[in-house]
Design a protein around this motif. Sequence first.
Motif, PDB file in Angstrom:
ATOM      1  N   ILE A   3       0.845  -1.245  -0.013  1.00  0.00           N
ATOM      2  CA  ILE A   3      -0.021   0.106  -0.111  1.00  0.00           C
ATOM      3  C   ILE A   3       0.808   1.312  -0.127  1.00  0.00           C
ATOM      4  N   GLY A   4       1.872   1.195   0.656  1.00  0.00           N
ATOM      5  CA  GLY A   4       2.982   2.301   0.618  1.00  0.00           C
ATOM      6  C   GLY A   4       3.582   2.465  -0.746  1.00  0.00           C
ATOM      7  N   MET A   5       3.149   1.656  -1.687  1.00  0.00           N
ATOM      8  CA  MET A   5       3.643   2.087  -3.277  1.00  0.00           C
ATOM      9  C   MET A   5       2.537   2.762  -3.893  1.00  0.00           C
ATOM     10  N   PHE A   6       1.544   2.788  -3.419  1.00  0.00           N
ATOM     11  CA  PHE A   6       0.264   3.630  -4.196  1.00  0.00           C
ATOM     12  C   PHE A   6       0.626   4.707  -4.698  1.00  0.00           C
ATOM     13  N   GLU A   7       0.893   5.664  -3.929  1.00  0.00           N
ATOM     14  CA  GLU A   7       1.581   7.090  -4.328  1.00  0.00           C
ATOM     15  C   GLU A   7       2.538   7.056  -5.294  1.00  0.00           C
ATOM     16  N   LEU A   8       3.537   6.060  -5.408  1.00  0.00           N
ATOM     17  CA  LEU A   8       4.320   5.900  -6.282  1.00  0.00           C
ATOM     18  C   LEU A   8       4.240   5.052  -7.865  1.00  0.00           C
ATOM     19  N   GLN A   9       3.216   5.140  -7.905  1.00  0.00           N
ATOM     20  CA  GLN A   9       2.748   4.272  -9.065  1.00  0.00           C
ATOM     21  C   GLN A   9       3.304   4.973 -10.357  1.00  0.00           C
ATOM     22  N   GLN A  10       3.309   6.315 -10.384  1.00  0.00           N
ATOM     23  CA  GLN A  10       3.455   7.114 -11.711  1.00  0.00           C
ATOM     24  C   GLN A  10       4.875   6.801 -11.901  1.00  0.00           C
ATOM     25  N   LEU A  11       5.821   6.568 -11.033  1.00  0.00           N
ATOM     26  CA  LEU A  11       7.162   6.101 -11.354  1.00  0.00           C
ATOM     27  C   LEU A  11       7.515   5.389 -12.448  1.00  0.00           C
TER      28      LEU A  11
END
Length: 70
Positions: A3-11
């Motif tokens: 879940i901590g990767m959710f905000e990093l998906q745009q990478l």
Amino acid sequence: MNIGMFELQQLQALERPLVDAQQEAIRNHCERSAAMLREHGMSSEPWLDIVQDHHERPDDSGYPAHMPSR
Ligand SMILES: [Fe+2]
């Protein structure tokens, strides 16, 4: 656990190498995931340990702490 990767998906859409801060954000997603679950009421320490350690490896090659799996 991710879940901590959710905000990093745009990478994933970037066509250039990640900068150091982006790489560090990815390495920190395990701890971020556990923190987010705590913030939302998860209190099972065994579950939180699994989330926080899910990229650790028995040969210490994992992250974020580079420690053998529990
Ligand atoms: Fe992960």
